[in-house]
Structures are given as structure tokens and as C-alpha cells.
Design an enzyme around this catalytic site. Structure first.
Site, mmCIF file in Angstrom:
data_model
loop_
_atom_site.group_PDB
_atom_site.id
_atom_site.type_symbol
_atom_site.label_atom_id
_atom_site.label_comp_id
_atom_site.label_asym_id
_atom_site.label_seq_id
_atom_site.Cartn_x
_atom_site.Cartn_y
_atom_site.Cartn_z
ATOM 1 N N PHE A 1 0.809 -1.225 0.000
ATOM 2 C CA PHE A 1 0.000 0.000 0.000
ATOM 3 C C PHE A 1 0.840 1.271 0.000
ATOM 4 O O PHE A 1 0.346 2.347 0.313
ATOM 5 C CB PHE A 1 -0.976 0.017 1.174
ATOM 6 C CG PHE A 1 -1.755 -1.259 1.341
ATOM 7 C CD1 PHE A 1 -2.436 -1.812 0.269
ATOM 8 C CD2 PHE A 1 -1.797 -1.911 2.563
ATOM 9 C CE1 PHE A 1 -3.149 -2.992 0.404
ATOM 10 C CE2 PHE A 1 -2.505 -3.096 2.704
ATOM 11 C CZ PHE A 1 -3.178 -3.638 1.622
ATOM 12 N N GLY B 1 0.609 -8.835 -4.053
ATOM 13 C CA GLY B 1 -0.655 -9.499 -3.833
ATOM 14 C C GLY B 1 -1.677 -9.077 -4.869
ATOM 15 O O GLY B 1 -2.837 -9.470 -4.827
ATOM 16 N N ALA C 1 2.022 -3.251 -14.231
ATOM 17 C CA ALA C 1 1.472 -4.011 -15.363
ATOM 18 C C ALA C 1 1.733 -3.302 -16.682
ATOM 19 O O ALA C 1 2.184 -3.912 -17.655
ATOM 20 C CB ALA C 1 -0.024 -4.227 -15.160
ATOM 21 N N ASN D 1 -6.750 -9.063 -16.431
ATOM 22 C CA ASN D 1 -7.340 -10.254 -15.824
ATOM 23 C C ASN D 1 -8.589 -9.797 -15.089
ATOM 24 O O ASN D 1 -8.503 -9.038 -14.123
ATOM 25 C CB ASN D 1 -6.336 -10.902 -14.853
ATOM 26 C CG ASN D 1 -6.863 -12.175 -14.212
ATOM 27 O OD1 ASN D 1 -8.018 -12.264 -13.814
ATOM 28 N ND2 ASN D 1 -5.995 -13.161 -14.096
ATOM 29 N N GLN E 1 -8.783 -5.912 -7.272
ATOM 30 C CA GLN E 1 -8.115 -4.652 -6.957
ATOM 31 C C GLN E 1 -9.117 -3.536 -6.693
ATOM 32 O O GLN E 1 -8.941 -2.729 -5.775
ATOM 33 C CB GLN E 1 -7.183 -4.256 -8.099
ATOM 34 C CG GLN E 1 -5.881 -5.048 -8.135
ATOM 35 C CD GLN E 1 -5.076 -4.831 -6.874
ATOM 36 O OE1 GLN E 1 -4.538 -3.765 -6.630
ATOM 37 N NE2 GLN E 1 -5.000 -5.861 -6.051
ATOM 38 N N GLU F 1 -4.914 1.511 -7.779
ATOM 39 C CA GLU F 1 -5.184 2.614 -6.851
ATOM 40 C C GLU F 1 -6.480 3.365 -7.111
ATOM 41 O O GLU F 1 -7.023 4.003 -6.209
ATOM 42 C CB GLU F 1 -3.995 3.586 -6.868
ATOM 43 C CG GLU F 1 -2.759 2.931 -6.258
ATOM 44 C CD GLU F 1 -1.481 3.713 -6.498
ATOM 45 O OE1 GLU F 1 -1.125 4.519 -5.633
ATOM 46 O OE2 GLU F 1 -0.837 3.500 -7.555
#
Length: 773
Positions: free
Chosen positions: A247, A475, A518, A654, A661, A728
Site C-alpha cells: 500500500f 498481492g 502491469a 485479468n 483490486q 489505486e
């Protein structure tokens, strides 16, 4: 060469490739590592908030069982910590060097380290160390210090404004507006608290360091340690195969990391340090306190005329991170002819603040969207209709066109799924027994970032493949999307692709911050896979015994671990067979992608239009949250009962992990709105919230089903994947939507987060008193 059709995994809801490792306890986290002869470190913290260290008596502790050494300012090991926050591939939030001297800057500052054979022995010895102080008065409030402009905010000047022709000032434009809102919003200190606390294991082999730690930037941590220890980068290897969340607090390098590495070198034995939950409050950053004054003006038809966003945020004299609120919200969201942004900071006697999920955007969009709702009420307009009146297809300040922007579609899709058209405008008009029911909505937004990244793909002799990159998985699903992309390009089943990340010895990749991993790493994975396939194809074409002998590369397709002729499916060679005949144990492809160079490398104008070009295009993701809350008439308890969101992030790589997320970000938003705040003792300068019993995060009972939708086409102007980051944006907007829903339910406007029952009750009592008068 192309992959056969109908095999694409990118964009599908693929389960995590590392999921079984995690649920069976096989995933290795930093604190799991143990080596022969390993010692444990325990940090001794200051118990005053300001002053001088006048003495440390370690005599009793040194006689304690198992103690190896106690480090203080007088005998700290040799080190050379960086002087700047960001330089040479290093991010350091706190510049205060370990055991730097006798000055105490904040409560919980490291004053000594005990090294012992076991953790228990180190902790026991630490309790025997006697520390004396000459206390001073910590600065704990804005009123005790001075406001100042920071050097920059999000890379921009702290004061920005734009004015329409003939307008004297943004303030005058606001003053002359027919409809005005003037409101101040506060957001509290909040802490990250990932499930996995900070931990390190430092192990030296001669002059080479292997350093196990949960980090959001493998390469940055390596650079920090190498520079600070006075050794070359290739003598440091950082390992972080799995993280239990970050985070933002694991994005910077922290001085305790350097201290443990230096101690291990000094003692010539491995040293482990695991941070206690209490010290996660004092030692690894937090989100600053913010006060935001919003002045919004509009015409009676809802068109914005003026917007002033004036921010004041806390800082520290040992770290100068700036929570860029207005610069991350009012700077980018709405069409308005007159906008002024101003940001000032004030130093407190605290450890350094740092990045926290959607830094700037989370509190900034909260304040802006709360004020936009207040304006919609003042105009007697539907909040969605009011926002639609002020849409823009170009950046409000830079005037650059957005690469892709589908915010109106976000409103439509999420609003229809929520049933927004049935909303009653009057606050308090909907009840359900003892509960007042309210609806609210808000815009979500986050910029799209890319950085240089490298990857290596190896096709192995057994027909499988491996992908290597020094990126990291917090994660979020990085292992899985890399495996998806490599499997698609190589024409392999995903179970035949092994992803190797979390090791700084692999090809370099950027920090997992700014939702950029990504979008940065996958293009390099694609390029490396294609390079490896091209080399494998050439081996097959040149092989006298190959069924593909003499073909051109463009005449070959890849699928199911084989190469085959386009025109003749019978002419086929498996990866394993090609490598076996060639005598190669593996074939390797590497790629390095630098977004800044893409426009220069474009082969034509049409190609140039589809490449990353921040000088000509603005890159931003958008979304919308719609929420229902229930407020108890007697207790003022708030429950979030429904959340619907739609996100425009380009191509979701995905669907399962992208949805996760957004859900995770929404849980953050519920916490920000209703439960989370770190409380300071203003006299002592210490955090009164010091564990997860006193710092309240949302639990399962606080979180309803969250309905997530994705809208908009792939954004190929941003990157070849068409994908912008999703980590985010889910943490922006929802807190404001919840605040607006609480107002819609009760008629009480709470402008200070978190929204707790006492604040609602105070507002209700004030309403009742006003009505009585």
C-alpha cells in the site's frame, strides 16, 4: 509469427497462478528465512517526542543471556545513507540516518539496536537498557509552526492557476458567481498496515549481500543498500518473492534496512529483524493530515465558473513527502474556466510521511467530490447531471487530449446497475424501520504511469518456459498476468509458464507505485517472448531435419508448445524437438522497453499515434461510485449497504484480479469514510492508536457485496496492451460518495473524516436546535 486464434488468456478471469502456494503456506515471505548462526535484532525506540538523548546505559543489557552486541550512536557500523529523497534510482522517505546522534525528532525514533541469538533474548536485553533524555516540546499542531510552500507538488509548482480572458483573479470569478460553495474538509492521519509487517534478513557472503525483505521496488532497494554500504550494485541481491501487502509503505527504502545490513556485515553473521505492529505506526510512514478549503462557483444552469482548491498538509522535518491533494484532483477532473490550486505544508515532530495507496488522489478527490455534491444540492440538480454539465475531453490545465476517456459511460453503467434514477432528492425522505437510507455518488480517477522495464523469456528443453523480471507482486496478481501474457505469446498452456520475479538479479523493472507495474512490465514480457520465439523459429527453419525447413518466419504460427506451417498444419515441430536437435538447453529472448523512446522509434505517423507520448497526450483513468448507506435514527451508526462501481481502465488484463483490486480499493474507501484515523497525543507526540485493536479497519461485516463493472475500449495509445493500472483508482471517490449518502440520509454534512456517530449526532442536534429557533 503469430499465435493461433482463440487461445488468448489476457482479458480473461484467470485464477492466480500463485494461489495454491499461498493457501497451503508454501509461499516464502521475508521473515520465513532462517540461516545457521543467524542473530536477531530488536530496536529500542525513543519515549519522548522531542529533545536530546542525554545517556544510554547498556551495562546490564550487555550481561543478559544471548546478547551479541548493542549498537548506539557511539558505535554504529559504517554506512553512507543518501542525502536526497529521490536520486540515482533510490526512494527514501525519511532522511534521518540510523542512530545519527543525540537529537530526538519524534516519538519512536530509533536510539539503539540490540543484537542477540534469539528474538526473545534481544527483547529482554532491550528492556534492561536505560535511556535518559532532556525532553523538549514536540510540535504537534499546525498552530505551533509555520506554513510554507513546498518546492514542488506532484512535479508541479505548489501554486497553479488558470483564468479566462479578462478575469482579474480566480477569487473574483468565484465571488461574482451566481451560486457558490465555500467549505473546508479534513482528512486524518492514517496508516498502511499491510497484513505482513516490515521484516529483513541480511546475509553476507564475503563482500556480497543477500537481503530478504518485502519491498515494492527490488531495484530501488538494491540501489539504496549498495550506495549506503559503499559497494557496487552487483554485490547486492534483494529477494522478495511474495509480499503480504504494501500500500505504499514498502515503496520507499527505510533506514532500519540499512542498519540491519550494516550490522550483519559488522558481525559477520546473518541478522533478522521483524517489526512489531506497534512500530508500524512510528517507523514506516503514514498518510499526512490534510485540510482542504474548496470554493466553487457556478452558473444557475450548473456550469462551473470558478474552482479554488487550497490545501494544507502535515509534513516532517526528517522527511518531505507532500500529499498533493488539489494537484491530484481539481487539476484534472472538470471543465472550468478559472481554477486555482495552492498547497502549503507544515512540519510536525513526527517520523516521515510517505506514499499511501492513491497518494494525493484519495484525500484530494474526497474533498473535491464532497464539494461538488454540495454544489449540486445548492443548484437543486441531480449530482450526476451536474457533473455531466462539466465534462471535458481534454486536460483542464495542459489542454492535451486524453488518450481515452469514458467517464460518462461509467456514470451510465454504474448508475443503471444501482438504480439511481429512482433516487428521491430530499434528504431524509427514505426510511426502513429505524434506519434512514441515503444514496450518494462520486467520480473516481487516477493517472496512468509507465516507466522503463526489462524482461527475459527462456524456452526450455522440456517445452516449458520461464519469465524473469525484477518486478514484484504485492498481492495484486503480477505473477498471474505475466504468466497470461507469456502463455499467449508463446502459445503455451499457462501451467507450462513459470514466472520468476522478486529478485533484483533479474532484468530491471520499476517500483510498484503509481499503478504502473502491469503497464510497464508486460510490454517487455511480450517483446522478450517474441524475441525468444523468433530465435526458436530460426533454429527450426535452418534445421535440415525440421518439418519447417526453408519456411519464412511469417509463414509459421505458434500454439500448444509447437511451431507449425500456416498453410500446412501437418508440418509441425514441438519446442522440445527443435531444442533437442539443435543441442540447445534453452533459447532466450530479452527485451527492454523505454516508454520515453517509443515516439522516436515509431516507423510512421500512424504508428506514432499509437505510442506513449506524454508531451502530446494526457493519460488518466476514470470511474464512478454509487453507494447506499443506512444511518440508525437513534445511535447514528452508519452501515454501507450497497456499492456499485464502473471503471474505465482500458483493457483489464485479468478480470478476476482487476475486480479484486477495485474491491480492495473500495474497502480502503469504506475505511477512510467511516473508521480509520490515527490519533496523536499532542502533549507527548506519540500515537495513541498503536495496534489493530485501536486502529479500526473495516472487517467483513462492514463491507457489502461490491458490484464492479469495466467500461471503455483498450487504450492502445498508452501501451501495446491497451491497459492502464487498476491498483489505486478503487481508493478514490468512494469516501466522498459515502459522505454524500450520509447527508442524503440525514441532512447532516460531515466534512471531517472519518464520519463517526458522534459527528452525525452533533449535526442532528444542531439541526434540531436550529429548527426549534
Amino acid at each position: 509469427m503469430t499465435a493461433q486464434p482463440n487461445t488468448k488468456l489476457i482479458g480473461q478471469a484467470v485464477s492466480r497462478v500463485d494461489g495454491r502456494l499461498k493457501v497451503t503456506g508454501q509461499a516464502d515471505y521475508a521473515a520465513d528465512y532462517h540461516f545457521p548462526g543467524m542473530a536477531w535484532a530488536f530496536a529500542i525506540k525513543s519515549t519522548i517526542g522531542k529533545g536530546q538523548l542525554s545517556g544510554i546505559d547498556t551495562s546490564a543489557a550487555e550481561k543478559s543471556s544471548g546478547v551479541i552486541k548493542i549498537y548506539t550512536a557511539q558505535n554504529r557500523p559504517k554506512m553512507y545513507p543518501p542525502k536526497k529523497e529521490q536520486s540515482g534510482g533510490v526512494i527514501v522517505s525519511e532522511q534521518l540516518a540510523p542512530l545519527a546522534g543525540n537529537e530526538i525528532h519524534y516519538y519512536g525514533q530509533d536510539v539503539a539496536y540490540v543484537i542477540a541469538k534469539t528474538y526473545e533474548q534481544a527483547r529482554q536485553a532491550a528492556s534492561l537498557v536505560k535511556v535518559s533524555y532532556t525532553p523538549g516540546k514536540p510540535i504537534m499542531t499546525k498552530e505551533e509552526t509555520k506554513l510554507k510552500a513546498p518546492p514542488e507538488v506532484n512535479g508541479l509548482d505548489p501554486h497553479l492557476e488558470k483564468k479566462a480572458s479578462g478575469v482579474a483573479s480566480v477569487d473574483s470569478a468565484w465571488t461574482s458567481s451566481p451560486v457558490k460553495v465555500d467549505a473546508t474538509y479534513q482528512t486524518p492521519f492514517v496508516h498502511h498496515h499491510p497484513m505482513e509487517p516490515h521484516a529483513v534478513v541480511a546475509k553476507w557472503d564475503d563482500d556480497r549481500l543477500t537481503f530478504y525483505t518485502p519491498t515494492q521496488w527490488m531495484v530501488g532497494s538494491r540501489n539504496f543498500l549498495a550506495k549506503s554500504l559503499g559497494i557496487s550494485d552487483d554485490h547486492v541481491r534483494v529477494v522478495s518473492h511474495f509480499l503480504g501487502g504494501g500500500f505504499g509503505c514498502k515503496g520507499s527504502s527505510w533506514m532500519y534496512m540499512l542498519m540491519i545490513a550494516a550490522a550483519a556485515r559488522d558481525l559477520k553473521q546473518p541478522v533478522k529483524f521483524v517489526m512489531e505492529r506497534e512500530n508500524m505506526f512510528t517507523s514506516v510512514g503514514y498518510r499526512p493530515f490534510t485540510t482542504q478549503h474548496l470554493l466553487i462557483g457556478a452558473q444557475t444552469d450548473g456550469k462551473l465558473t470558478a474552482l479554488r482548491h487550497l490545501s494544507e498538509t502535515s509534513a516532517s522535518d526528517v522527511g518531505h513527502f507532500v500529499e498533493g491533494t488539489g494537484h491530484a484532483s481539481s487539476y484534472v477532473l472538470y471543465d472550468c474556466p478559472n481554477i486555482e490550486l495552492d498547497h502549503q505544508v507544515y512540519d510536525l515532530s513526527l517520523g516521515a510521511p510517505t506514499f499511501m495507496r492513491a497518494p494525493g488522489e484519495s484525500p484530494g478527490i474526497y474533498a473535491l467530490e464532497a464539494a461538488m455534491d454540495e454544489m449540486a444540492v445548492a443548484l437543486k440538480m441531480d449530482p450526476v447531471e451536474f457533473r455531466l454539465k462539466n465534462m471535458t475531453q481534454e486536460h483542464p490545465f495542459t489542454k492535451l487530449p486524453f488518450s481515452s476517456r469514458n467517464l460518462e459511460e461509467c456514470y451510465r453503467v454504474a448508475g443503471e446497475s444501482f438504480g439511481w434514477s429512482a433516487r428521491k432528492a430530499e434528504p431524509g425522505s427514505t426510511t426502513d424501520g429505524d434506519w434512514l437510507v441515503g444514496w450518494g455518488m462520486a467520480t473516481a480517477s487516477y493517472p496512468a504511469h509507465r516507466s522503463p522495464a526489462k524482461a527475459r523469456v527462456r524456452i526450455l528443453a522440456d517445452g516449458t518456459a520461464e519469465v524473469l523480471s525484477a518486478t514484484q507482486d504485492l498481492g495484486t496478481g503480477t505473477y498471474t498476468i505475466i504468466a497470461q501474457e507469456a502463455a499467449d505469446e508463446l502459445g503455451l498452456p499457462i501451467e507450462k509458464v513459470k514466472v520468476k520475479i522478486g529478485d533484483s538479479s533479474f532484468p530491471e523493472a520499476p517500483v510498484s507505485g503509481g499503478s504502473q507495474s502491469a503497464g510497464s512490465v508486460l510490454p517487455a514480457v511480450r517483446g522478450a517472448a517474441r524475441t525468444a520465439l523468433a530465435q526458436l523459429s530460426q533454429l527450426a527453419i535452418d534445421d535440415e531435419h525440421s518439418a519447417l525447413k526453408g519456411l519464412k518466419p511469417e509463414d509459421i504460427v505458434v500454439g500448444n508448445g509447437s511451431l507449425q506451417a500456416k498453410s500446412d498444419p501437418g508440418r509441425v515441430e514441438t519446442f522440445a524437438a527443435i531444442l533437442a536437435r539443435s543441442g540447445h538447453g534453452a533459447i532466450e529472448g530479452n527485451d527492454s522497453v523505454d516508454p520515453a523512446a517509443e515516439k522516436k522509434q515509431a516507423k510512421s505517423e500512424s504508428t506514432a499515434e499509437k505510442v506513449f507520448s506524454p508531451s502530446t497526450t494526457a493519460y488518466q483513468s476514470f470511474g464512478a461510485f454509487f453507494v447506499e448507506v443506512r444511518v440508525h435514527k437513534l445511535t447514528c451508526e452508519v452501515r454501507v449497504s450497497r456499492v456499485v462501481t464502473a471503471m474505465d481502465i482500458g483493457q483489464p488484463l485479468n478480470l478476476k484480479t482487476a475486480r479484486s483490486q477495485v474491491i480492495g480499493g473500495a474497502v480502503f474507501g469504506i475505511g477512510a469514510a467511516l473508521t480509520e484515523h490515527s490519533i496523536l497525543d499532542a502533549e507527548q507526540g506519540r500515537w495513541l492508536t498503536h495496534d489493530l485493536g485501536t486502529y479500526h479497519v473495516p472487517v467483513h461485516a462492514d463491507v457489502p457485496e461490491i458490484d464492479v463493472h469495466f467500461v471503455g475500449p483498450p487504450d492502445y495509445k498508452f501501451n501495446p496492451m491497451g491497459a492502464r493500472g487498476v491498483g489505486e483508482i478503487g481508493n478514490t471517490g468512494l469516501a466522498a460518495a459515502i459522505g454524500s449518502a450520509v447527508f442524503h440520509a440525514t441532512g447532516v454534512r460531515v466534512r471531517e473524516l472519518p464520519i463517526t456517530p458522534d459527528k452525525i449526532l452533533t449535526g442532528m442536534l444542531a439541526q434540531a436546535k436550529s429548527q426549534a429557533v
